[in-house]
Write an enzyme that holds these catalytic residues in place. Structure first.
Site, PDB file in Angstrom:
ATOM      1  N   GLY A 155      40.894 -27.985  -8.843  1.00 45.37           N
ATOM      2  CA  GLY A 155      42.094 -27.829  -9.653  1.00 45.37           C
ATOM      3  C   GLY A 155      42.815 -26.529  -9.382  1.00 45.37           C
ATOM      4  O   GLY A 155      42.621 -25.899  -8.340  1.00 45.37           O
TER       5      GLY A 155
ATOM      6  N   HIS B 239      47.671 -25.612  -5.560  1.00 45.82           N
ATOM      7  CA  HIS B 239      48.755 -24.834  -4.967  1.00 45.82           C
ATOM      8  C   HIS B 239      49.267 -25.592  -3.740  1.00 45.82           C
ATOM      9  O   HIS B 239      48.804 -26.703  -3.439  1.00 45.82           O
ATOM     10  CB  HIS B 239      48.284 -23.424  -4.604  1.00 45.82           C
TER      11      HIS B 239
ATOM     12  N   HIS C  80      46.736 -27.102  -1.277  1.00 46.97           N
ATOM     13  CA  HIS C  80      46.161 -28.380  -1.697  1.00 46.97           C
ATOM     14  C   HIS C  80      47.128 -29.531  -1.419  1.00 46.97           C
ATOM     15  O   HIS C  80      46.731 -30.606  -0.961  1.00 46.97           O
ATOM     16  CB  HIS C  80      45.851 -28.371  -3.199  1.00 46.97           C
TER      17      HIS C  80
ATOM     18  N   GLU D  25      40.444 -25.254   6.205  1.00 48.17           N
ATOM     19  CA  GLU D  25      39.665 -24.355   7.047  1.00 48.17           C
ATOM     20  C   GLU D  25      39.515 -22.959   6.438  1.00 48.17           C
ATOM     21  O   GLU D  25      38.774 -22.144   6.984  1.00 48.17           O
ATOM     22  CB  GLU D  25      40.290 -24.252   8.439  1.00 48.17           C
TER      23      GLU D  25
ATOM     24  N   SER E 148      44.929 -19.622  -2.309  1.00 48.31           N
ATOM     25  CA  SER E 148      43.706 -19.844  -3.068  1.00 48.31           C
ATOM     26  C   SER E 148      44.059 -19.915  -4.539  1.00 48.31           C
ATOM     27  O   SER E 148      44.978 -19.230  -5.000  1.00 48.31           O
ATOM     28  CB  SER E 148      42.717 -18.691  -2.834  1.00 48.31           C
TER      29      SER E 148
END
Length: 283
Positions: free
Chosen positions: A31, A34, A37, A151, A188
């Site tokens: 969750g 950002h 994702h 990655e 992140s």
């Protein structure tokens, strides 16, 4: 958009899709979504008929209880973001801890042929057992044709590929490039917790990695490591936990370079109490 909180619900929905011969991708997340994702989800949608996005803060992969408590949980916002990608072809699975672990919130023990003992494994005890446990369970529940991982967590990606290989799980694991903010900072969910002065300082991590890549052409791994350590020793906000030049396949630290092998630089840095990781291909 279909949102499921119970295992049996998502299993039934997936069974219906597969009865129609539809292909299924999986993007596992914790969750606080950002743009990085969303790029994984877009890649998955381009290669599959439907995509399951799991949203679950997995307690067994946190070695630091405060980190687990503070980890951002933004389910409603996450769902709205996913709708901007596709309202009809994404299924969200946002289970509870009990739904996943059935009252026994403990990890399985895994042997990843030593990959789990390098880098993150040295600093986060039990972390990869937690990762292996939750990813294996999602694979068993969703049974995707393909699963997508970034990655930025390169060691995690290697370990999930090893999990699939050793447990004969019929899924193709797809690694996707690191997505970065305009400053170069690797995207992140933790970035949202950075105080302004640390957010401003954090791009120094990627700048250092880029310079290390240039130096890799002429310098030894030890010399590059020493140089990186000196750069962070002079930085008044960022604290280096580790920088390692490692074999991209085995993840073992490099002693002597070979033209026949691929290498990456891996780094973990504390910005106040927030731990940031990144990596870069060196050759």
């Amino acid at each position: 958009m279909e949102v499921y909180s119970e295992k049996q619900q998502i299993i039934d929905a997936i069974g219906n899709l597969k009865s129609k011969k539809q292909t299924l991708g999986l993007v596992p997340t914790m969750g606080a979504l950002h743009r990085g994702h969303l790029q994984l989800v877009k890649r998955a949608l381009s290669e599959n008929d439907k995509v399951v996005v799991s949203i679950f803060v997995n307690p067994t992969q946190f070695d630091n209880k405060n980190d687990l408590i503070k980890y951002p949980r933004t389910l409603e916002r996450d769902i709205e973001l996913l709708k901007t990608v596709s309202a009809n072809n994404i299924l969200v699975y946002a289970p509870t801890v009990d739904d996943i672990y059935e009252g026994k919130t403990v990890s399985e023990s895994f042997d990843f042929d030593g990959l789990e003992f390098e880098m993150e494994g040295k600093f986060r005890h039990g972390h990869f057992d937690g990762v292996g446990t939750i990813v294996k369970r999602f694979f068993e529940i969703v049974k995707p044709h393909k699963a997508y991982f970034g990655e930025k967590d390169y060691q995690q990606l290697a370990i999930i590929k090893k999990l699939v290989e050793k447990h004969n799980i019929p899924v193709v694991v797809v690694g996707c490039k690191i997505h970065r903010e305009t400053t170069g900072l690797a995207m992140s969910s933790r970035n949202t917790r950075l105080k302004p002065e640390y957010k401003e300082a954090a791009p120094f991590i990627y700048e250092t990695l880029k310079t290390a890549k240039v130096k890799f052409g002429t310098k030894s791994a030890n010399k590059i490591t020493e140089w990186v350590e000196k750069q962070f020793a002079k930085h008044h906000l960022l604290e280096l936990e580790y920088f390692i030049v490692a074999d991209a396949k085995t993840l073992k630290p490099v002693k002597r370079k070979s033209n026949k092998k691929a290498y990456r630089g891996f780094i973990a840095v504390y910005a106040d109490d927030i731990r940031l990781i990144d990596n870069i291909a060196l050759n």
